[in-house]
Design an enzyme around this catalytic site. Sequence first.
Site, PDB file in Angstrom:
ATOM      1  N   GLU A   1       0.849  -1.186   0.000  1.00 14.20           N
ATOM      2  CA  GLU A   1       0.000   0.000   0.000  1.00 14.20           C
ATOM      3  C   GLU A   1       0.887   1.239   0.000  1.00 14.20           C
ATOM      4  O   GLU A   1       1.844   1.327   0.771  1.00 14.20           O
ATOM      5  CB  GLU A   1      -0.906  -0.028   1.236  1.00 14.20           C
ATOM      6  CG  GLU A   1      -1.614   1.266   1.566  1.00 14.20           C
ATOM      7  CD  GLU A   1      -2.508   1.796   0.464  1.00 14.20           C
ATOM      8  OE1 GLU A   1      -2.573   3.027   0.295  1.00 14.20           O
ATOM      9  OE2 GLU A   1      -3.147   0.971  -0.242  1.00 14.20           O
TER      10      GLU A   1
ATOM     11  N   ARG B   1     -17.533   3.807   5.998  1.00 19.74           N
ATOM     12  CA  ARG B   1     -16.475   3.084   5.286  1.00 19.74           C
ATOM     13  C   ARG B   1     -15.284   2.791   6.194  1.00 19.74           C
ATOM     14  O   ARG B   1     -14.651   1.736   6.085  1.00 19.74           O
ATOM     15  CB  ARG B   1     -16.003   3.881   4.076  1.00 19.74           C
ATOM     16  CG  ARG B   1     -17.001   3.997   2.943  1.00 19.74           C
ATOM     17  CD  ARG B   1     -16.398   4.748   1.758  1.00 19.74           C
ATOM     18  NE  ARG B   1     -15.390   3.949   1.098  1.00 19.74           N
ATOM     19  CZ  ARG B   1     -15.624   3.177   0.027  1.00 19.74           C
ATOM     20  NH1 ARG B   1     -16.842   3.102  -0.485  1.00 19.74           N
ATOM     21  NH2 ARG B   1     -14.656   2.488  -0.522  1.00 19.74           N
TER      22      ARG B   1
ATOM     23  N   TYR C   1     -29.050   7.714   4.963  1.00 23.20           N
ATOM     24  CA  TYR C   1     -29.228   6.522   5.790  1.00 23.20           C
ATOM     25  C   TYR C   1     -28.326   6.621   7.016  1.00 23.20           C
ATOM     26  O   TYR C   1     -27.343   7.361   7.044  1.00 23.20           O
ATOM     27  CB  TYR C   1     -28.946   5.235   5.009  1.00 23.20           C
ATOM     28  CG  TYR C   1     -27.617   5.155   4.301  1.00 23.20           C
ATOM     29  CD1 TYR C   1     -26.470   4.700   4.952  1.00 23.20           C
ATOM     30  CD2 TYR C   1     -27.500   5.501   2.950  1.00 23.20           C
ATOM     31  CE1 TYR C   1     -25.260   4.607   4.291  1.00 23.20           C
ATOM     32  CE2 TYR C   1     -26.296   5.409   2.281  1.00 23.20           C
ATOM     33  CZ  TYR C   1     -25.180   4.959   2.959  1.00 23.20           C
ATOM     34  OH  TYR C   1     -23.972   4.868   2.300  1.00 23.20           O
TER      35      TYR C   1
ATOM     36  N   ASP D   1     -12.366  -1.827  -8.271  1.00 29.38           N
ATOM     37  CA  ASP D   1     -12.529  -0.650  -9.116  1.00 29.38           C
ATOM     38  C   ASP D   1     -11.544  -0.597 -10.271  1.00 29.38           C
ATOM     39  O   ASP D   1     -11.839  -0.010 -11.311  1.00 29.38           O
ATOM     40  CB  ASP D   1     -12.389   0.626  -8.284  1.00 29.38           C
ATOM     41  CG  ASP D   1     -13.660   0.990  -7.539  1.00 29.38           C
ATOM     42  OD1 ASP D   1     -14.686   0.318  -7.759  1.00 29.38           O
ATOM     43  OD2 ASP D   1     -13.627   1.943  -6.742  1.00 29.38           O
TER      44      ASP D   1
END
Length: 393
Positions: free
Chosen positions: A30, A104, A209, A287
């Site tokens: 990463e 998230r 939400y 993605d």
Amino acid sequence: MRAIVVGAGIGGLAATLSLRRTGWDVTLVERTPHFTEVGAGIQLAPNATRVLRRLDVLDAVAAHAARPSHVSFRTWSDGAEICRYALGREAEEEFGAPYLLLHRADLHKALTAAVPPEAVHLNTTVVDITQDDDSAYVTTATGERLRADLVVAADGIRSAARQWLFGKDEAVFSGTAAYRALLPAEEVADLVLPPLAAWLGPDRHFVHYWVRRGELLNVVAVFSTEAVAQESWTARAEPGEQLSEFTGWDARVLKVLERAGQVFRYGIFTRPPLPRWNVGRVTLLGDSAHAMVPFQAQGAAQAILDAAVLGDALRNATPAEVPEALDHYACRRVSAATSMQARSAQAGRDFHLPDGPEAEARNTRMAAHAREHRFMPVATAWGTDALDRRTEG
């Protein structure tokens, strides 16, 4: 069997866990120096939470989630309900896994906690991926060359690996942008909002939400625009900008937008569908392979499904069998992910129909479907088990 996963987002973390469960030695690289996950709310339908259960992280994820009883679709101007669909216990009983609403960061934290620290190389930027008949290689910005039997590129919508594999291919602006914000529950307690709702209007829609066990309201206000908007999770909107974009909307929508403190503005981008995701020992995931507009709440779910099928396809594979196993992985996922890309784009067009006959026909169609079915049309994808090999294309 050694694998390198590039990118520690939701897809990369899920791929790491999935491969480790099948016996692979996985190194996760990463580029950021710390595990971070920006953004706000995320919806996880049963097709994704079913996989999280198999990865032994569902309990940790669910502990921080909200569980909506239903979803409500409403008209933009007066908030009249077009239709509603069951979620909650009914969805869990039907599909064998819950529908969860999360921040998230909470999802990312639960996935990160399941990956051993020694498997992670932070602050590591990949500058090239190459391969030969026997191995794949990742070269880092410091000149280090890592070898593996498999490389999984989960490096996001701006994937460099996608260009290395398939040539120049830029992300495409969707013609939509969004404001997002998080509001403490007490700030909107007087509005008596549905647990999950989408308000539909001309060239716009508004979604809200609860996340973090109902402590925060996640707000996403989407609008069509010809001007290419910046793709950034951290770009702040100008004060009051969101109100001018939603002038004339129902008072509850405007009150939510007015009370939002810190509002961010981001452009929504996609990737054109690919006929294949893999070359030799290297494959795309998430993605990087199939970035889609979020209008069916399936972007992260599809990355998690990719991870499940990847691990299953590579179970018991020998080094020589990796390329063929990746063919099977792609065969089982490309069609489904591409279909969800198209469904998400179509949903955006339907949500943004102009007032008049088209919107009226849409509302009539939605109401009729809800009378016949307990669950949303997209729920046809929730019951499909990603590990059912009969889904191979």
